[in-house]
Design a protein around this motif. Sequence first.
Motif: not given
Length: 789
Positions: A92-94, A117-121, A396-401
């Motif tokens: 996620r690009i935060t 998405e907006p909640d990231c950028i 699929i996942g979140n901030n994954f490798m």
Amino acid sequence: MNFPSLTGNPVYYRTYSRFVNGRREEWVDTIDRVVNGLAELGKLTIAEIELIKSEALGLRMLPAGRSLWCGGTNWAKRPENFSSNYNCSSFRITSFERMACMMDLLMQGVGTGTVLEPDCIDKLPIITTKVDLKIVGVPGDLTSVEDTHVFRKDDKACIVVGDSRQGWVNAFLEVMEAAVYGSDRLILHIELGRIRAAGSKIEGFGGVANPIGLVAMFEAMVRILNSAVGRQLTSVEACLIMDEASMSVVAGGVRRSASMRQFASDDKLAAVAKDNLWVETDGEWSIDPLRDAHRMGNHTRVFHTKPSLVECIESVAKQYNSGEGAIMWAGEAVTRANADLLDTDTSRRVFLAEYNMHGRDCAADYLEDRSGALMPVDELADRLNRYGMNPCAEIIGNNFMCNLADVHLSQFDNPLDLEAQARSFKAASIVVCSHLHHKFVDPIQQNSRELDPIVGVSFTGLFDFFVQAFDVDWLRWWEQGRQSEFEMSDKGWSKCLAIGELFGIDIKKPTTDKEYDDFYHEGNIYRALESAYLAYWKNIVVENVGVYCSKHNLKVPNRCTTVQPSGTKSLLTGSSPGWHPPKAAQFIRRITFSRENPVAMACLDYGYNVIPSVTDKDENGNLLNDPFDPRCAEWLVEVPIETNWAHIEGVESINISKLSALAQFDFYMSIQQNYTTHNTSATIELEHHEIEPLATAIYESIQEDDGYISAALLRRFDAGSSTYPRLPFEPIDRAAYLRLVDDVANRRKSQDFGALLAHYDRGLLTPNPETAGCDSDKCLIIELPQTAA
């Protein structure tokens, strides 16, 4: 090594063979290196080592392409380089730091997914400073320094770019930070003289340096940042800056970039970001130079409520016209990524209804209810954000490798030998689980690993396997759209009876109309037997992943099966990539090389034809035609290919390239439902008249909670009045294939590919390999130009 495909030697020596002790590895050396590294990392038993080595040497199971290149090297064993062992990622690009992380991963060969998405950028800082840029120095002019150094005084600053991966990444980050310096204006000098000259050896990772892309990257970054002074970057601007970094990495000779960009479904800027990126005029293709970098990534729209039929039709039409704008249904992704809590059909459907109708907060409450306890805030947030995708969308996942291994189903001569298949899937399971022992330096990566360890066991050559299992009748069923009504030949019945007996499915030829209507539609039999194979392989993986993780006190992943495109590794065995049908029984396969790469030169001497890549353009953006044009940087080596089932009686009457989009979608969804617990990477090809029927099928699948997450759609190569130039695949008929094979033989200077390669390797310190992002042809397809609507 006698690879079973004509593409085997070019791809192996280009992509996976390293120089060790002054000589180039052979296949057995590569496997020894990789397996020895896995044995140490995964604490493998002798039996496990022997199993993996046997399956890999026999090309029935292959570790990740990243592992084939870096696995077992001392460099890849260093914690700061652990990521180099992994196929793919998503973050996620935060922050600017996360953007720089993407460049760092690309330089290690990792495919990168980014959620924009907006909640990231919206977490990105406001751009405050207009930067006046001047780039000074020529790489190799000065004594190199490893680290990037920054000198600032008042409204002036100088960035001395360090001669290392981290040096390049830090320089990228410092340029981003310059735009939030605080003052209204900053005079910025970037010194390139301290980095090595083009052609210098890259230690550790391998390859040679080519910093030509850095100048263009820095200039583009400053141009984009200056246009945003007084506000935050938009999603598209952040995307384009990362795309420019991808371009510099490719130009640096490190790897081919592969990126996924996930935008909000209602992001109007993202919706048109790649419109008219490519333009065809009188048969010549040109690209918008200010947006050229956008071709480095695939753009996908994330839906957190189920899309309407109109939205599905608009999406499919846009993909048909441009290759962009795929729908991603986040609800199904988050559901699958919480399979440990949503472990019944009822719980799945209740959660999906809550997610779709009442939003993520209500869905969060339901997850907590299923867990039976108050969930830590960071874990709950992680669980709800597990819809990030890697570039080819199979994870699929979140901030994954994620690390993937695949089984090459085309290598099984006997489809009835379930024990042989089980050995390969078991080996793949052990390979991917071994990487769960890594402890990442990056706290975000490590936190994801602890909360949600994931692995991916894939297969390739599924279409080939089923043709061999079911014979030409199965292809005729495809030709008729995979509908239930289908009349099977006696030979086809015989094959189905044998497979049915293998799985305990009672099949007999119907003798009455009632028997036929009740079950024995031959199409239903094919569906049942396909599902039996897929479920069998899935269960083997789930069992062995559980056994390995329990033995090593590792958290057991709640999803572990997927299907990647496997575009590069499949070329070693000549398998059709992933689950996809091949483009034809005979076709031309184009493989990318840097210009005058030793392996490419050996290919020329071996008789293969060479043309410029789709990335080679003149000053007006028109594609080049002469591979020896001084402006040409990349080559495409053309190899004539024939499938391993092309000689089955009756195959010649079936046009594989005409298989319908709905038939492809039906097969894809069968795999999604019966084998895959992540997502099945898919590129479905369609014609104009199929837009609305395919959109309707996607819409209905999402509405009915059938398991759809996301699939890429592409205008079929021969659809419409125009054709994409220089595709990775070009279907041909058997006469053309035989003619091309004769041409190759007539041009060939030696039958010994290794000897031809040794001639060009002589005197080199290292080869210049390119490694393919996520091993995916889909990623190559993403680079194709758009056609007018």
